[in-house]
Design a protein around this motif. Structure first.
Motif, mmCIF file in Angstrom:
data_model
loop_
_atom_site.group_PDB
_atom_site.id
_atom_site.type_symbol
_atom_site.label_atom_id
_atom_site.label_comp_id
_atom_site.label_asym_id
_atom_site.label_seq_id
_atom_site.Cartn_x
_atom_site.Cartn_y
_atom_site.Cartn_z
ATOM 1 N N ILE A 1 0.848 -1.192 0.000
ATOM 2 C CA ILE A 1 0.000 0.000 0.000
ATOM 3 C C ILE A 1 0.882 1.239 0.000
ATOM 4 C CG2 ILE A 1 -0.245 -0.241 2.519
ATOM 5 C CD1 ILE A 1 -2.885 1.285 2.307
ATOM 6 N N GLU A 2 0.589 2.157 -0.894
ATOM 7 C CA GLU A 2 1.306 3.434 -0.981
ATOM 8 C C GLU A 2 0.283 4.561 -1.079
ATOM 9 O OE1 GLU A 2 4.429 4.190 -0.763
ATOM 10 O OE2 GLU A 2 5.536 2.322 -1.113
ATOM 11 N N LEU A 3 0.537 5.650 -0.374
ATOM 12 C CA LEU A 3 -0.319 6.834 -0.420
ATOM 13 C C LEU A 3 0.444 7.977 -1.066
ATOM 14 C CD1 LEU A 3 -2.990 8.298 0.493
ATOM 15 C CD2 LEU A 3 -1.723 8.939 2.574
ATOM 16 N N VAL A 4 -0.141 8.588 -2.071
ATOM 17 C CA VAL A 4 0.487 9.721 -2.751
ATOM 18 C C VAL A 4 0.448 10.942 -1.836
ATOM 19 C CG1 VAL A 4 0.333 11.297 -4.716
ATOM 20 C CG2 VAL A 4 -0.153 8.855 -5.019
ATOM 21 N N GLU A 5 1.562 11.614 -1.728
ATOM 22 C CA GLU A 5 1.590 12.884 -0.985
ATOM 23 C C GLU A 5 0.848 13.941 -1.805
ATOM 24 O OE1 GLU A 5 4.743 16.179 0.841
ATOM 25 O OE2 GLU A 5 5.491 14.306 -0.042
ATOM 26 N N VAL A 6 -0.171 14.514 -1.208
ATOM 27 C CA VAL A 6 -1.049 15.431 -1.941
ATOM 28 C C VAL A 6 -0.732 16.873 -1.554
ATOM 29 C CG1 VAL A 6 -3.429 16.134 -2.361
ATOM 30 C CG2 VAL A 6 -2.871 13.706 -2.070
ATOM 31 N N ARG A 7 -0.565 17.697 -2.565
ATOM 32 C CA ARG A 7 -0.394 19.132 -2.351
ATOM 33 C C ARG A 7 -1.584 19.854 -2.973
ATOM 34 N NH1 ARG A 7 4.707 17.236 -3.756
ATOM 35 N NH2 ARG A 7 6.345 17.596 -2.185
ATOM 36 N N GLU A 8 -2.160 20.754 -2.227
ATOM 37 C CA GLU A 8 -3.346 21.473 -2.700
ATOM 38 C C GLU A 8 -3.053 22.205 -3.998
ATOM 39 O OE1 GLU A 8 -6.972 24.087 -0.719
ATOM 40 O OE2 GLU A 8 -5.058 23.867 0.326
ATOM 41 N N HIS A 9 -3.979 22.086 -4.948
ATOM 42 C CA HIS A 9 -3.900 22.734 -6.264
ATOM 43 C C HIS A 9 -2.793 22.168 -7.156
ATOM 44 C CE1 HIS A 9 -6.735 25.458 -4.516
ATOM 45 N NE2 HIS A 9 -5.847 26.037 -3.715
ATOM 46 N N ASP A 10 -2.188 21.065 -6.740
ATOM 47 C CA ASP A 10 -1.159 20.427 -7.563
ATOM 48 C C ASP A 10 -1.651 19.042 -7.956
ATOM 49 O OD1 ASP A 10 1.033 19.367 -8.800
ATOM 50 O OD2 ASP A 10 2.357 19.438 -7.053
ATOM 51 N N HIS A 11 -1.921 18.866 -9.246
ATOM 52 C CA HIS A 11 -2.447 17.592 -9.727
ATOM 53 C C HIS A 11 -1.470 16.891 -10.669
ATOM 54 C CE1 HIS A 11 -6.084 19.927 -8.576
ATOM 55 N NE2 HIS A 11 -6.443 18.762 -8.067
#
Length: 415
Positions: free
Chosen positions: A175-185
């Motif tokens: 299992i891996e979770l992508v590091e999410v940055r707001e407004h960056d897709h």
């Protein structure tokens, strides 16, 4: 995100899982269930930070409801995980087998897809659902949640990986979770273009997200649908039942994809039913009514063309009066998202016509559309509701994350 590095690690993990039997996978999942239960305080605290940020950012209460985790919802997550544990492991299931005239033994068996990615919005329970179904079916999974639920997802994945690391034979790297940055897709673009690295991608969220994935993905996609669901009240329907079903399907949890967004009513019962419905809703639902429906309603607003086919995800719906069941079917098929539709009728002929002609993954008779759910169908959890017609359709459980291969045994045969 280094997509090649991440997917390479997931590929190795999927290879390990492919060799695990049902007992090994169930033991790992049971450890995860216990860990989620034990760590509920830290999970709810992380979720509270997400909820506070969402409110400060002006997100609607219906969206916040999808985001929220509390003790009751943690209980539901753990219960769903244990239902998955109780499901029969599909990997290795022999679907068909036969012997050819030249003596070859051919078997078609279920196998994992490999590396699965899911891109989803708001709901942190999806993190556990997607992981559990992937792990049980022998797949590694890449999770890309939304920024609004990021803290919740980070804590849930931390708990899952820690639990897997503590089990003999557990595969925490599955299992891996992508590091999410707001407004960056940019990470989404990498996932959608990871040809040869990701075996399938599933979008789960609103219309905009799903369209972006379907239109831009170069990897295979299982399309889950937004939920423009309808309730048709037939001329031979039980009107009290129709009011009860409409209340449940619209009000119980309006922010979910299996809530109804439009109520279609046969002209023969419109005069009796619509005032009953308005009384049942008791001011809790804003109704956008067409020209024929609005004359029976005291507090409705006039519907515009944009209302029909709209997914409100809130305490709103549109109302339309039709002349016949055939008109109702034609209208629903031209405005729905192929998700879930329901008819209220005592006519066997009409209910069978409705079920035969409506184009949707789930078609109900005298029941709420809110039952379109993996847990309600007995799957324990779900990846989403597939509204396409290839590979999987409807609530997707464990088997939706498998494909098949043919195993052929011979004794030196040549062609």
């Amino acid at each position: 995100m280094d997509i090649k590095k991440v997917c390479s690690s997931l590929r190795v993990a999927s290879g390990k899982l492919a060799l695990h039997n049902a007992c090994q996978k169930n033991a790992a999942l049971e450890a995860v269930a216990a860990a989620l239960d034990k760590n509920r305080v830290s999970i709810i605290a992380a979720n509270r930070a997400d909820v506070e940020a969402a409110r400060a950012g002006g997100l609607s209460e219906s969206i916040i409801d999808r985001l929220l985790l509390d003790d009751k919802r943690i209980d539901g997550i753990v219960d769903s995980l244990r239902l998955v544990i109780g499901q029969t492991d599909p990997v290795g299931e022999e679907i068909a087998g036969w012997k050819t005239p030249n003596g070859l033994n051919i078997r078609q068996v279920r196998v994992p897809l490999g590396v699965v990615a899911i891109i989803y919005e708001n709901r942190p329970n999806v993190t556990v659902d997607a992981f559990s179904l992937a792990y049980k079916s022998g797949n590694a999974i890449l999770l890309r949640g939304s920024s609004s639920s990021y803290k919740s997802n980070v804590e849930i994945v931390r708990v899952i990986r820690q639990a897997l690391a503590g089990v003999d034979g557990g595969v925490p790297e599955a299992i891996e979770l992508v590091e999410v940055r707001e407004h960056d897709h940019s990470d989404v673009d990498q996932i959608l273009n990871a040809v040869g690295l990701i075996d399938v991608c599933l979008p789960r969220g609103g219309k905009k997200l799903i369209q972006n994935v379907v239109q831009n993905a170069r990897v295979p996609v299982i399309e889950t649908g937004s939920g423009v669901c309808h309730l048709y009240v037939d001329g031979e329907g039980d009107l009290d039942m129709a009011c009860t079903v409409a209340e449940n399907a619209k009000i119980q949890r309006p922010s979910v994809c299996n809530a109804i967004e439009c109520i279609v009513v046969h002209k023969a019962v419109a005069g009796d039913f619509l005032p009953k419905l308005e009384a049942k809703f008791a001011g809790r639902v804003k109704m956008h009514a067409d020209d024929r429906a609005i004359k029976y309603l005291k507090n409705a607003v006039a519907a515009t063309e944009e209302d029909f086919g709209n997914e409100y995800l809130d305490y709103e719906c549109c109302v339309k009066v039709v002349d016949s069941i055939e008109e109702a079917i034609a209208y629903i098929n031209s405005h729905n998202t192929k998700h879930s539709e329901s008819i209220i009728s005592e006519s066997r002929a009409n209910t069978r016509l409705f079920q035969a002609m409506i184009d949707a993954s789930c078609v109900y008779v005298n029941a709420s559309t809110r039952f379109t759910d993996g847990g309600e169908f007995g799957f324990g959890a779900e990846l989403g509701i597939s509204t396409q017609k290839l590979h999987a359709r409807g609530p997707m459980g464990i088997k939706a994350l498998t494909t098949t291969k043919y195993l052929i045994d011979g004794e030196g045969q040549i062609r």
